[in-house]
Design a protein around this motif. Sequence first.
Motif, PDB file in Angstrom:
ATOM      1  N   ALA A 117       0.843  -1.193   0.000  1.00 38.90           N
ATOM      2  CA  ALA A 117       0.000   0.000   0.000  1.00 38.90           C
ATOM      3  C   ALA A 117       0.879   1.244   0.000  1.00 38.90           C
ATOM      4  N   THR A 118       0.508   2.203  -0.828  1.00 39.69           N
ATOM      5  CA  THR A 118       1.167   3.495  -0.857  1.00 39.69           C
ATOM      6  C   THR A 118       0.233   4.487  -0.188  1.00 39.69           C
ATOM      7  N   VAL A 119       0.737   5.124   0.861  1.00 38.92           N
ATOM      8  CA  VAL A 119      -0.066   6.047   1.666  1.00 38.92           C
ATOM      9  C   VAL A 119       0.387   7.473   1.371  1.00 38.92           C
ATOM     10  N   PHE A 120      -0.546   8.314   0.948  1.00 40.60           N
ATOM     11  CA  PHE A 120      -0.255   9.716   0.671  1.00 40.60           C
ATOM     12  C   PHE A 120      -0.670  10.530   1.893  1.00 40.60           C
ATOM     13  N   ALA A 121       0.327  11.066   2.604  1.00 39.81           N
ATOM     14  CA  ALA A 121       0.080  11.759   3.867  1.00 39.81           C
ATOM     15  C   ALA A 121       0.750  13.123   3.870  1.00 39.81           C
ATOM     16  N   SER A 122       0.228  13.993   4.717  1.00 44.63           N
ATOM     17  CA  SER A 122       0.817  15.319   4.902  1.00 44.63           C
ATOM     18  C   SER A 122       0.486  15.812   6.300  1.00 44.63           C
ATOM     19  N   ALA A 123       1.144  16.890   6.690  1.00 46.87           N
ATOM     20  CA  ALA A 123       0.872  17.520   7.979  1.00 46.87           C
ATOM     21  C   ALA A 123       0.161  18.841   7.703  1.00 46.87           C
ATOM     22  N   LEU A 126      -8.061  -7.954   7.580  1.00 49.65           N
ATOM     23  CA  LEU A 126      -7.659  -8.333   6.234  1.00 49.65           C
ATOM     24  C   LEU A 126      -6.804  -9.587   6.358  1.00 49.65           C
ATOM     25  N   LYS A 127      -6.806 -10.392   5.322  1.00 48.00           N
ATOM     26  CA  LYS A 127      -5.988 -11.607   5.360  1.00 48.00           C
ATOM     27  C   LYS A 127      -4.514 -11.251   5.543  1.00 48.00           C
ATOM     28  N   TYR A 128      -4.066 -10.242   4.819  1.00 49.99           N
ATOM     29  CA  TYR A 128      -2.697  -9.739   4.946  1.00 49.99           C
ATOM     30  C   TYR A 128      -2.762  -8.248   5.251  1.00 49.99           C
ATOM     31  N   VAL A 129      -1.927  -7.803   6.160  1.00 53.81           N
ATOM     32  CA  VAL A 129      -1.780  -6.360   6.362  1.00 53.81           C
ATOM     33  C   VAL A 129      -0.666  -5.937   5.413  1.00 53.81           C
ATOM     34  N   PRO A 130      -0.963  -5.021   4.517  1.00 58.88           N
ATOM     35  CA  PRO A 130       0.022  -4.688   3.481  1.00 58.88           C
ATOM     36  C   PRO A 130       1.263  -3.982   4.029  1.00 58.88           C
ATOM     37  N   GLU A 131       2.359  -4.142   3.288  1.00 58.74           N
ATOM     38  CA  GLU A 131       3.568  -3.363   3.552  1.00 58.74           C
ATOM     39  C   GLU A 131       3.234  -1.918   3.203  1.00 58.74           C
ATOM     40  N   LEU A 132       3.669  -0.988   4.037  1.00 57.85           N
ATOM     41  CA  LEU A 132       3.327   0.415   3.843  1.00 57.85           C
ATOM     42  C   LEU A 132       4.511   1.213   3.311  1.00 57.85           C
ATOM     43  N   VAL A 133       4.226   2.057   2.347  1.00 53.88           N
ATOM     44  CA  VAL A 133       5.200   3.031   1.848  1.00 53.88           C
ATOM     45  C   VAL A 133       4.490   4.378   1.887  1.00 53.88           C
ATOM     46  N   PHE A 134       5.109   5.331   2.559  1.00 55.54           N
ATOM     47  CA  PHE A 134       4.515   6.658   2.689  1.00 55.54           C
ATOM     48  C   PHE A 134       5.115   7.609   1.669  1.00 55.54           C
ATOM     49  N   ARG A 135       4.239   8.397   1.064  1.00 55.63           N
ATOM     50  CA  ARG A 135       4.635   9.414   0.092  1.00 55.63           C
ATOM     51  C   ARG A 135       3.997  10.738   0.511  1.00 55.63           C
ATOM     52  N   ALA A 136       4.639  11.818   0.150  1.00 60.70           N
ATOM     53  CA  ALA A 136       4.089  13.144   0.445  1.00 60.70           C
ATOM     54  C   ALA A 136       2.866  13.387  -0.429  1.00 60.70           C
ATOM     55  N   ASP A 137       1.850  13.959   0.179  1.00 60.62           N
ATOM     56  CA  ASP A 137       0.646  14.329  -0.557  1.00 60.62           C
ATOM     57  C   ASP A 137       0.801  15.779  -1.002  1.00 60.62           C
ATOM     58  N   HIS A 138       0.902  15.986  -2.293  1.00 63.76           N
ATOM     59  CA  HIS A 138       1.122  17.332  -2.831  1.00 63.76           C
ATOM     60  C   HIS A 138      -0.157  17.952  -3.384  1.00 63.76           C
ATOM     61  N   ALA A 139      -1.303  17.335  -3.134  1.00 60.66           N
ATOM     62  CA  ALA A 139      -2.569  17.843  -3.665  1.00 60.66           C
ATOM     63  C   ALA A 139      -2.889  19.229  -3.107  1.00 60.66           C
ATOM     64  N   LEU A 140      -2.639  19.439  -1.813  1.00 57.79           N
ATOM     65  CA  LEU A 140      -2.916  20.758  -1.231  1.00 57.79           C
ATOM     66  C   LEU A 140      -2.000  21.824  -1.826  1.00 57.79           C
ATOM     67  N   ASP A 141      -0.753  21.470  -2.074  1.00 65.65           N
ATOM     68  CA  ASP A 141       0.180  22.423  -2.689  1.00 65.65           C
ATOM     69  C   ASP A 141      -0.300  22.821  -4.082  1.00 65.65           C
ATOM     70  N   ALA A 142      -0.749  21.832  -4.848  1.00 59.54           N
ATOM     71  CA  ALA A 142      -1.236  22.109  -6.202  1.00 59.54           C
ATOM     72  C   ALA A 142      -2.491  22.983  -6.153  1.00 59.54           C
TER      73      ALA A 142
END
Length: 128
Positions: A58-64, A94-110
Amino acid sequence: MKPTHDSKGPSQRQLRAGELLRHALAEIFRLEDIEDDELKGQLITVAEVRVSPDLKHATVFASALGGKPGDVIAKALNRHARFLRGELARRIELKYVPELVFRADHALDAAERIDELLRSPDVARDLK
């Protein structure tokens, strides 16, 4: 017989799993105290979670909100991905808890850039 997907978008299953993970991560960020100087005092939001077709990644798009740059937050969250995955395992089914990769969410910047452009005198003049 499995149905074939002609569209290139995520399946309904991927979308449901992504929303489940998004809500659970938001709850974790609200309730848990993650010991990291970069994350201390930050209100972290999860805009989107994209899950692989096999639901193992799973790719998680997060920001502060109103805080540090998204890339700094994503790097800090990636350091704690193992802890966060363990917390997810306790909260979701869920049968499997996915491996997590966090990415910056740039939607607010745009969105801010577009808003700034729309308020510029040149664009305002053309819109009249």
